[in-house]
Design an enzyme around this catalytic site. Structure first.
Site, PDB file in Angstrom:
ATOM      1  CD  GLN A  76      17.137 -18.853 -31.002  1.00 39.13           C
ATOM      2  OE1 GLN A  76      17.090 -19.748 -31.833  1.00 39.13           O
ATOM      3  NE2 GLN A  76      18.057 -18.794 -30.082  1.00 39.13           N
ATOM      4  N   GLY A  77      12.682 -15.438 -33.617  1.00 42.50           N
ATOM      5  CA  GLY A  77      12.308 -14.719 -34.826  1.00 42.50           C
ATOM      6  C   GLY A  77      13.279 -13.560 -35.036  1.00 42.50           C
ATOM      7  CG  HIS A  78      14.055 -11.076 -32.018  1.00 38.20           C
ATOM      8  ND1 HIS A  78      13.493  -9.857 -32.275  1.00 38.20           N
ATOM      9  CD2 HIS A  78      13.259 -11.669 -31.096  1.00 38.20           C
ATOM     10  CE1 HIS A  78      12.407  -9.698 -31.523  1.00 38.20           C
ATOM     11  NE2 HIS A  78      12.242 -10.792 -30.811  1.00 38.20           N
ATOM     12  NE  ARG A  79      18.328 -16.598 -38.380  1.00 39.53           N
ATOM     13  CZ  ARG A  79      17.931 -17.497 -39.282  1.00 39.53           C
ATOM     14  NH1 ARG A  79      16.751 -18.055 -39.171  1.00 39.53           N
ATOM     15  NH2 ARG A  79      18.705 -17.842 -40.270  1.00 39.53           N
TER      16      ARG A  79
END
Ligand SMILES: CC(C)(COP(=O)(O)OP(=O)(O)OC[C@H]1O[C@@H](n2cnc3c(N)ncnc32)[C@H](O)[C@@H]1OP(=O)(O)O)[C@@H](O)C(=O)NCCC(=O)NCCS
Length: 211
Positions: A76-79
């Site tokens: 979830q470094g992808h926000r």
């Protein structure tokens, strides 16, 4: 017929396979990675090594089909609420990305109960809790918690049915056979490998309950 099948353990229960400090497993659970050529450690995707990171906790007597995957919050470094979903922070070698904020957001531990059967290539999303005795169908995408003794399937996974009626599920959750010592399992094994939940409960009441 019995001799046709190899033991699914192939000498490796999860207790013997797991090397990651954030994966915790119970007794006799096993991963059948026949068709995917990797150990259980690689079923946990994006698991962070850090102290305090989300953990993958698997109970006892779980059967985990080949290619099952547990997506951990490390991805979830992808926000999705930020301007870009690109994980700039995790590429510090690129000078232009200096100053990026860390998008990691914990989802909580992923918790698989006891006696859970996870079908081949099922995917379990971050922070999901799967109840004791549940079955996850082949290629299910599990996005919501699963109740004890539910059979779920599909994308997103929905309940197909319960394995037993409410009364029997109550008895199973009360006696927690997966915590019994092996000598009691040995005595109860003919009942364990039958549909006789009340018979197993009778055994438990007469021999284990008050010990
Ligand atoms: C989920 C599962 C346990 C259900 O078995 P079952 O109770 O015998 O189910 P049925 O075949 O009677 O099907 C019941 C319904 O569930 C649906 N269903 C079955 N498996 C499904 C799956 N994997 N995903 C979505 N739906 C599924 C069927 O289409 C059927 O739907 P309908 O009532 O609308 O027609 C089984 O299909 C499965 O996926 N087992 C895992 C096998 C596996 O991966 N083995 C390898 C690891 S050891």
């Amino acid at each position: 017929m019995d001799s046709f099948f190899e033991s699914p353990f192939k000498g490796k229960t999860l207790v013997e396979q797991v090397t990651h400090q954030s994966i915790i497993v119970g007794r006799y659970s096993y991963y059948s990675g026949y068709y995917h050529g990797h150990s259980f450690n690689d079923c946990a995707r994006f698991l962070l090594p850090d102290e305090g990171a989300d953990r993958l906790i698997v109970g006892s007597f779980c059967s985990i089909g080949s290619g099952a995957a547990f997506i951990m919050a490390g991805n979830q470094g992808h926000r999705n609420e930020w301007i870009s979903t690109f994980p700039f922070f995790f590429m510090p070698e690129v000078p232009a990305f200096a100053g990026a904020r860390n998008g990691y957001k914990p989802a909580g531990d992923t918790v698989i109960g006891n006696d859970v059967w996870i079908g081949s290539e099922a995917i379990i999303m971050p922070g999901i809790r799967i109840g004791d005795g549940a079955i996850i169908g082949t290629r299910a995408l599990v996005t919501r918690d699963v109740e004890p003794y539910a059979i779920v399937g599909g994308n997103p996974a929905k309940t197909i049915r319960k394995r037993f009626g409410g009364h029997e599920i109550g008895l199973l959750l009360q006696m927690r056979w997966w915590d019994w010592p092996d000598d009691h399992l040995k005595k109860a094994m003919p009942i364990m490998t039958s549909e006789d939940v009340t018979g197993l409960h009778r055994y438990w009441s007469q021999t284990i309950r008050d010990t």
